[in-house]
Design a protein around this motif. Sequence first.
Motif, PDB file in Angstrom:
ATOM      1  N   VAL A 243      28.196 -40.947 -38.818  1.00 31.21           N
ATOM      2  CA  VAL A 243      27.822 -42.219 -38.105  1.00 31.21           C
ATOM      3  C   VAL A 243      26.423 -42.895 -38.372  1.00 31.21           C
ATOM      4  N   SER A 244      25.181 -42.017 -38.019  1.00 31.93           N
ATOM      5  CA  SER A 244      24.218 -42.420 -38.528  1.00 31.93           C
ATOM      6  C   SER A 244      24.035 -43.160 -39.616  1.00 31.93           C
ATOM      7  N   PRO A 249      19.959 -48.315 -40.140  1.00 28.82           N
ATOM      8  CA  PRO A 249      19.212 -49.114 -41.070  1.00 28.82           C
ATOM      9  C   PRO A 249      18.602 -47.986 -41.839  1.00 28.82           C
ATOM     10  N   THR A 250      18.729 -47.927 -43.118  1.00 34.85           N
ATOM     11  CA  THR A 250      18.292 -46.894 -44.178  1.00 34.85           C
ATOM     12  C   THR A 250      16.969 -47.474 -44.936  1.00 34.85           C
ATOM     13  N   GLU A 251      16.266 -48.269 -44.633  1.00 31.81           N
ATOM     14  CA  GLU A 251      15.431 -48.886 -45.288  1.00 31.81           C
ATOM     15  C   GLU A 251      14.103 -47.823 -45.235  1.00 31.81           C
ATOM     16  N   ARG A 252      13.160 -47.656 -46.458  1.00 36.39           N
ATOM     17  CA  ARG A 252      12.204 -46.926 -46.332  1.00 36.39           C
ATOM     18  C   ARG A 252      10.945 -47.696 -45.721  1.00 36.39           C
ATOM     19  N   LEU A 258      15.127 -44.118 -37.543  1.00 39.07           N
ATOM     20  CA  LEU A 258      15.568 -45.505 -38.161  1.00 39.07           C
ATOM     21  C   LEU A 258      16.163 -46.339 -37.098  1.00 39.07           C
ATOM     22  N   TRP A 259      16.735 -45.716 -36.280  1.00 37.97           N
ATOM     23  CA  TRP A 259      17.253 -46.552 -35.172  1.00 37.97           C
ATOM     24  C   TRP A 259      16.181 -46.729 -33.884  1.00 37.97           C
TER      25      TRP A 259
END
Length: 321
Positions: A243-244, A249-252, A258-259
Amino acid sequence: MVALGLLKKEWNQYRKIFLSVFFGLTFILPIVILLNYIFYQNNEYLQDTFQIRFEENNLHQINSIFVFLLAIYQLGQERSRGTIDFTLSLPYKRSVIYFTKWLMGAMTIVFSIVLNTVLTGVILSVTNADYEGFLGYFSFSIVSILMLYTLVFASGALTGTPFAQGLVAFSAAILPFLLIGLLLFHYGIFVDGNGFNINPNVLKFVILLTPMYYISYIVSEYPFLYYAIPILFTAIFYFIGYVSFIYHPTERNGSFFLWKELNRPVQMLVILLGILGFGSFIYLIFDQTMFGYGLGIIIGALVGYFISSMLLYKKKGGEQK
């Protein structure tokens, strides 16, 4: 759904780490058994049968290190290097990417342990060794190591750096015992005047709910519980990571989580653990006095606040979020 193109990409990108995990999980135990047998053969004072007690060896913990690093490389290190952006730009859904990456690691782990089982069985047969716990050791190794891998892998879907991924995974592995154990200790202080007066059955139940227990020990009692609970943990960890990975968001960006909405609840948990931990420790140092208890609570709250603030609210490189 498995994407063959992604499997090929994962293999090409992480060939060295996959091979390292494969050789580590497959050959370390057989080599150790052979070396022990050679020592047994060359020691004239050993007259008994060559014996192997699988539940007494500590190689399970060494195998856990290989798996831990594999999951760190697959998500945390990939995000840190920025190659996760390329992976997400490929024509695959995030759900497919997450499952394929996890499956690649899981297949490596299972295949390695199965091959280890075969090699070890052959060695035991050739050496006529007297052994105990053979099948239990390897079957439980698959279950517990897969649980560890899934936990660390899921942590990588929540966090923004390899350090955060490893820290979150380790913290989650010990959290039930740490939190519930400290709460029980404080309950004992106020009810019985003795924090160590914890019901053994309750303590055992808390230990069974702690993932680290299954990573640290190979066990033989209560086989149903010792298999069912790690399998349940694996499913829970996979679902959380799945789910995550899809929705967060998965930006570096170097963030711990991230959340960002996770920052405040986690900070409160860290402060609570600081209060409980320092409260218990300084209470014992000051001969179990309420002054020491109160002092420990204050110190624990301050330590928890500063540590959580440094970890959660600063980006990698020291930039404030």
